[in-house]
Scaffold this active site. Structure first.
Site, PDB file in Angstrom:
ATOM      1  N   HIS A   9     -20.485 -28.454   2.719  1.00 24.05           N
ATOM      2  CA  HIS A   9     -19.232 -28.180   3.432  1.00 24.05           C
ATOM      3  C   HIS A   9     -18.176 -27.640   2.467  1.00 24.05           C
ATOM      4  O   HIS A   9     -17.000 -27.605   2.787  1.00 24.05           O
ATOM      5  CB  HIS A   9     -18.700 -29.463   4.080  1.00 24.05           C
ATOM      6  N   LYS A  25      -3.539 -31.227  10.357  1.00 22.51           N
ATOM      7  CA  LYS A  25      -4.760 -31.309   9.537  1.00 22.51           C
ATOM      8  C   LYS A  25      -4.397 -31.997   8.235  1.00 22.51           C
ATOM      9  O   LYS A  25      -3.214 -32.242   7.969  1.00 22.51           O
ATOM     10  CB  LYS A  25      -5.367 -29.932   9.280  1.00 22.51           C
ATOM     11  N   ARG A  26      -5.410 -32.316   7.393  1.00 19.81           N
ATOM     12  CA  ARG A  26      -5.104 -32.903   6.095  1.00 19.81           C
ATOM     13  C   ARG A  26      -4.150 -31.977   5.340  1.00 19.81           C
ATOM     14  O   ARG A  26      -4.211 -30.755   5.485  1.00 19.81           O
ATOM     15  CB  ARG A  26      -6.385 -33.090   5.267  1.00 19.81           C
ATOM     16  N   LYS A  68      -4.573 -25.234   2.568  1.00 17.76           N
ATOM     17  CA  LYS A  68      -4.352 -25.133   4.016  1.00 17.76           C
ATOM     18  C   LYS A  68      -2.950 -24.592   4.320  1.00 17.76           C
ATOM     19  O   LYS A  68      -2.602 -24.277   5.437  1.00 17.76           O
ATOM     20  CB  LYS A  68      -4.564 -26.483   4.693  1.00 17.76           C
ATOM     21  N   THR A  99     -12.576 -26.898  11.968  1.00 14.98           N
ATOM     22  CA  THR A  99     -13.018 -27.239  13.320  1.00 14.98           C
ATOM     23  C   THR A  99     -11.820 -27.501  14.229  1.00 14.98           C
ATOM     24  O   THR A  99     -11.950 -27.443  15.452  1.00 14.98           O
ATOM     25  CB  THR A  99     -13.913 -28.496  13.297  1.00 14.98           C
ATOM     26  N   LYS A 120     -10.943 -26.853  18.586  1.00 12.10           N
ATOM     27  CA  LYS A 120     -10.402 -27.787  19.583  1.00 12.10           C
ATOM     28  C   LYS A 120      -9.201 -27.145  20.286  1.00 12.10           C
ATOM     29  O   LYS A 120      -9.048 -27.245  21.504  1.00 12.10           O
ATOM     30  CB  LYS A 120      -9.980 -29.100  18.907  1.00 12.10           C
TER      31      LYS A 120
HETATM   32  O1  RUG Z   1     -13.118 -28.469   4.403  1.00 14.02           O
HETATM   33  C1  RUG Z   1     -14.276 -28.536   5.217  1.00 14.02           C
HETATM   34  C2  RUG Z   1     -14.008 -27.820   6.523  1.00 14.02           C
HETATM   35  O2  RUG Z   1     -13.765 -26.461   6.305  1.00 14.02           O
HETATM   36  C3  RUG Z   1     -15.196 -27.966   7.461  1.00 14.02           C
HETATM   37  O3  RUG Z   1     -14.898 -27.479   8.732  1.00 14.02           O
HETATM   38  C4  RUG Z   1     -15.578 -29.443   7.571  1.00 14.02           C
HETATM   39  C5  RUG Z   1     -16.830 -29.635   8.386  1.00 14.02           C
HETATM   40  O4  RUG Z   1     -17.837 -28.793   7.948  1.00 14.02           O
HETATM   41  O5  RUG Z   1     -15.797 -30.012   6.295  1.00 14.02           O
HETATM   42  C6  RUG Z   1     -14.631 -29.981   5.494  1.00 14.02           C
HETATM   43  N1  RUG Z   1     -14.897 -30.768   4.288  1.00 14.02           N
HETATM   44  C7  RUG Z   1     -15.405 -30.389   3.136  1.00 14.02           C
HETATM   45  N2  RUG Z   1     -14.620 -32.057   4.239  1.00 14.02           N
HETATM   46  N3  RUG Z   1     -14.962 -32.501   3.070  1.00 14.02           N
HETATM   47  C8  RUG Z   1     -15.436 -31.518   2.362  1.00 14.02           C
HETATM   48  C9  RUG Z   1     -15.861 -31.672   0.949  1.00 14.02           C
HETATM   49  O6  RUG Z   1     -17.215 -31.551   0.819  1.00 14.02           O
END
Ligand code: RUG
Length: 829
Positions: A373, A565-566, A571, A676, A680
């Site tokens: 991810h 979002k975080r 971002k 994601t 939504k």
């Molecule tokens: O930052 C990513 C997002 O872009 C993605 O949509 C989400 C699900 O795939 O995962 C997030 N993410 C990445 N959360 N933690 C990480 C570090 O591996």
């Protein structure tokens, strides 16, 4: 005896179907029974929370019934199962989702109203299960819903943290973190399996022994902890299938440590035993970096070891030849966090099941798949060798052996290209010798997945270029998706009803591609009218929440512009705030007649910053400082308001997303693997203001660039722009807003200095300066479109209509067919 028990279970199988009745009278009786006997309150006198408890236990009974049937059916059919290993799940609330998936939402509402309660009010009593940080964790939750709905034989495995993601408290505009002891009031959605426990070993030494003339490795652990299973039934929609999310909690082990008792220090021995529980006590609140922390590594191994023991036990219940393992088991690594599962399976097969190394390796290579991810190399996990060697000595040996074989093989393929060999090695020789979890996962998995097409391109050309050139056939991508059950049916019931009415069916809830049917009505005046009404009611709900939370009254005629979002520099919440300052500055300098042309806005920002992420915390404070100024400026009035929503979580998202006219997804191109949140919002008919990053690129293809507001540098332009830097003498508008902060216009001059330094003074790594001009243009285009409500509503309908591709049902079906090789197994009862 086991055979007899099974036969009896089989005989009873038919009888179980529909065991509990679901008409309103039976439901009422059940709720009251639970109030009286489970909650132990009088059925003649109980409050909302106690009613929620009685209600949720009655729902739980129905879940359990279906869950038993499904598990029994899976056992009988013995299909290949996928085991989804994830360290994080953001499940949110369960009540509404459960009754909707069980198909008895209306019956419950009726039963409750006769008892004098309102379903929605009771649903509000539930706290969020926040066992994760952000996108990755919520994705796991959506995928569990899709796995159940599509009848796939699946298990989720994870950790049952006692403290979920911290609660965000805002005091004076500053974020403070409070522990989230979410189990305080009990959790009716889980079932403690006191008999499903496994010992998990740590520390100690590895010794060599002779067994039947063969040398074997034996791990003598220095510490043993017990993993106890807590099962969370996950119901599918429109099916009886109910799958399991099994979360492990750490408990002291009874098998070990007699020594400390024998020394006579009873109190200290008990206290030390209790420490075992810390393994599953708290979720790491950072979604990016946790390098080299022992507790984190313990958590990872703890859940992996218990899960692998459970999976192998289930396999051995029905099979006695490990050659069949790959036909029955698919193991999905959700990011690198569970990558120790690889060495654990090798260890169990070789050391405990006495398989040859090469046979065990052959099995491992066929069962694991890995999804990454991450976009940036810096984000990849590394485990210091010293730490791994001390905590899991046998694993270190196994990983070294895997690496040795891999590098030898690699030399044959690519020759002695030392730079490339060293880049691809699982072991990194540096100041701190480390294991590269991503390399381990790629080497040992049959498939490596990205989470959007843009992400896939980055994996191939940058992050995992060397591996892609070696094994192009291993690499795939599955664009993320979200479940329409949670994100429309549960959170936006009026929109759900409207969609079903115009499509003439509810079938889209299981087959979301049908949403495209809305396209033909996008310009229909009646649908537009009803669509606007639904949106208005959702905005009203959100406005009431804002007022209750902050005392701020907002106008429903304003455009609700949301970024939740975080908080991360990439971002670019800071870009949003700078844009708001610009808007404020413009309004201030306008005359009366120009002000009348301004489209009023309510800007809503929400999100948590990792506790140690200073710049992110400053962004939160800046948002509050700017809000303080704008919201109290009578010159501006309803033309502009800024609201920070504290403690953003899944249930807040369920309220905010349906009420958003516009939503912002404005990461620097090439930084968001997928994203994601945008999906939504899209499903709920909010228009997107976005950069061409992550999955928005695919959203554009689906709904057309004319139906969203696109801006900013493209992925391939970013390096050049970074090189060039932001010239503050050219970007005058940008320079002015940054200067306003630096000059103390919003107070806290010294505090914000380092924040301003991140975007001017030659740094501006995330390109806020160079994207600022096109960001303002996109915002102006959004204003213009909003004035034309007929056009706006058409774009909104087309957004929902084009959102079908972004359902997690599509993602999961693709995984099932092209990565895991599993088939549907629908419980027929
Ligand atoms: O930052 C990513 C997002 O872009 C993605 O949509 C989400 C699900 O795939 O995962 C997030 N993410 C990445 N959360 N933690 C990480 C570090 O591996």
């Amino acid at each position: 005896a086991l055979g007899e028990r099974r036969a009896k279970a089989e005989r009873m199988f038919g009888l179980m179907d529909g065991f509990l009745k679901s008409d309103p009278i039976s439901l009422q009786k059940d709720i009251l029974n639970h109030v009286e006997y489970t909650v132990a309150r009088s059925r003649f006198s109980f409050d909302d929370f106690e009613a929620y408890q009685g209600l949720s236990h009655s729902v739980r009974d129905r879940l359990i019934e279906r869950w038993h049937d499904t598990q029994l059916y899976f056992k009988r059919k013995d299909p290949k199962r996928v085991y989804f290993l994830s360290l994080e799940y953001l499940m949110g609330r369960s009540l509404s989702n459960s009754v909707i998936n069980l198909g008895i939402r209306d019956e419950y509402a009726e039963a409750l109203s006769q008892l004098g309660f309102e379903f929605e009010v009771l649903a509000e009593q539930e706290g969020d299960a926040a066992l994760g940080n952000g996108g990755l964790a919520r994705l796991s939750a959506c995928q569990m819903d899709s796995l159940a709905t599509l009848d796939y034989p699946a298990w989720g495995y994870g950790l049952r943290y006692q403290y979920g993601l911290f609660r965000q408290l805002i005091l004076d505009g500053f974020q403070h973190e409070q522990p989230d002891y979410w189990l305080n009031f009990g959790n009716p959605w889980e079932i403690e399996r006191i008999h499903v426990t496994y010992p998990v070993k740590f520390y100690g030494t590895v010794e060599e022994e002779l067994l039947n003339g063969k040398k074997c490795k034996v791990w003598i652990p220095g510490e043993m902890v017990e993993a106890v299973a807590y099962d969370n039934p996950i119901p599918g929609y429109g099916t009886r299938n109910t799958i399991t999310l099994r979360l492990w909690a750490a408990k002291p082990s009874d098998q070990y440590d007699m020594e400390s008792y024998n020394t006579g220090d009873y109190i200290n021995a008990v206290v030390n035993r209790q420490k075992a529980e810390t393994i599953s006590s708290v979720l790491y609140p950072d979604d990016r970096s946790h390098q080299g922390k022992e507790l984190r590594l313990k958590q990872q191994y703890f859940f992996v070891s218990a899960s692998i023991q459970d999976i192998i036990r289930r396999f051995k219940d029905a099979h006695n030849n490990f050659d069949e393992f790959q036909e029955k088991v698919a193991l999905q690594l959700n990011d690198t966090h569970p990558s120790l599962a690889i060495s654990e399976v090798m260890r169990v097969l070789v050391d405990e099941e006495n398989l040859d190394w090469s046979r065990a390796w052959g099995i491992v290579c066929k069962i694991f798949s890995f999804t990454t991810h991450t976009v940036l190399a810096e984000g990849l996990e590394k485990i210091p060798v010293d730490l791994l060697g001390s905590l899991l000595p046998r694993h270190l040996e196994i990983i070294y052996d895997i690496n040795f074989n891999f590098v030898e093989e690699l030399k044959k393929r690519i020759g002695m290209d030392y730079n490339r060999l060293s880049r691809m090695s699982i072991v990194e020789d540096g100041a701190v010798k480390s294991i590269r979890s991503a390399n381990l996962s790629i080497v040992c998995s049959h498939t490596v997945n990205g989470v959007s097409r843009v992400h896939f391109e980055l994996l191939k050309t940058k992050l995992f270029k060397d591996f892609y050139e070696l094994w192009p056939e291993k690499f795939q991508y599955k664009t993320n998706g979200v479940t329409q059950r949670r994100w429309i049916v549960v959170s936006n019931p009026s929109l759900c009803g409207l969609i079903s009415k115009w499509l003439g069916t509810e079938a889209w809830i299981r087959n979301v591609d049908l949403l495209t049917g809305l396209r033909e009505y996008a310009a229909n005046a009646d649908l537009q009218q009803e669509w606007k009404m639904v949106r208005k009611v959702n905005k009203m709900r959100l406005a009431e929440y804002i007022e209750a939370m902050s005392g701020l009254k907002v106008s429903l005629d304003a455009m609700f512009d949301v970024q939740i979002k975080r908080i991360h520099e990439y971002k670019r919440q800071l870009l949003n705030i700078l844009g708001i300052i610009h808007r404020y500055d413009c309004i201030k300098s306008m005359n009366e007649s120009d002000r009348r042309k301004v489209v009023p806005r309510v800007c809503i920002i929400g999100g948590k910053a990792a506790p140690g992420y200073e710049i992110a915390k400053k962004i939160i404070k800046l948002c509050h400082a700017v809000a303080e100024k704008i919201n109290n400026d009578s010159d501006v009035g309803d033309l502009l308001k800024l609201v920070f929503i504290p403690d953003y979580n899944v249930s807040v998202a369920e309220l905010v997303i349906p009420g958003a006219d516009l939503s912002q997804h404005i990461s620097t191109a090439g930084h968001e693997a997928s994203g994601t949140g945008c999906m939504k919002f899209l499903m709920n008919g909010s228009l997107l203001l976005a950069t061409a990053d992550g999955s928005t690129v695919e959203i554009i293809e689906e709904i057309g660039a004319e139906n969203l507001f696109l801006f900013g540098a493209k992925v391939d332009e970013v390096p050049m722009l970074r090189e060039k830097g932001t010239d503050m003498r050219v970007n005058l508008q940008f320079a002015r807003v940054v200067r306003m902060i630096r000059d103390g216009y919003f107070g806290f001059q010294d505090y914000f200095e380092s924040l301003c330094d991140t975007v001017d003074g030659g740094s501006d790594f995330y390109l806020l300066g160079s994207d600022f001009g096109s960001y303002l243009e996109a915002q102006a285009a959004a204003d213009k479109a909003f004035v034309d409500q007929e056009k706006w509503t058409r774009m909104s309908i087309l957004s929902t209509a084009g959102s079908g591709r972004f359902s997690s049902d599509r993602t999961i079906q693709d995984y099932a067919e092209n990565t895991w090789g599993i088939e549907r197994c629908r419980c027929p009862f």
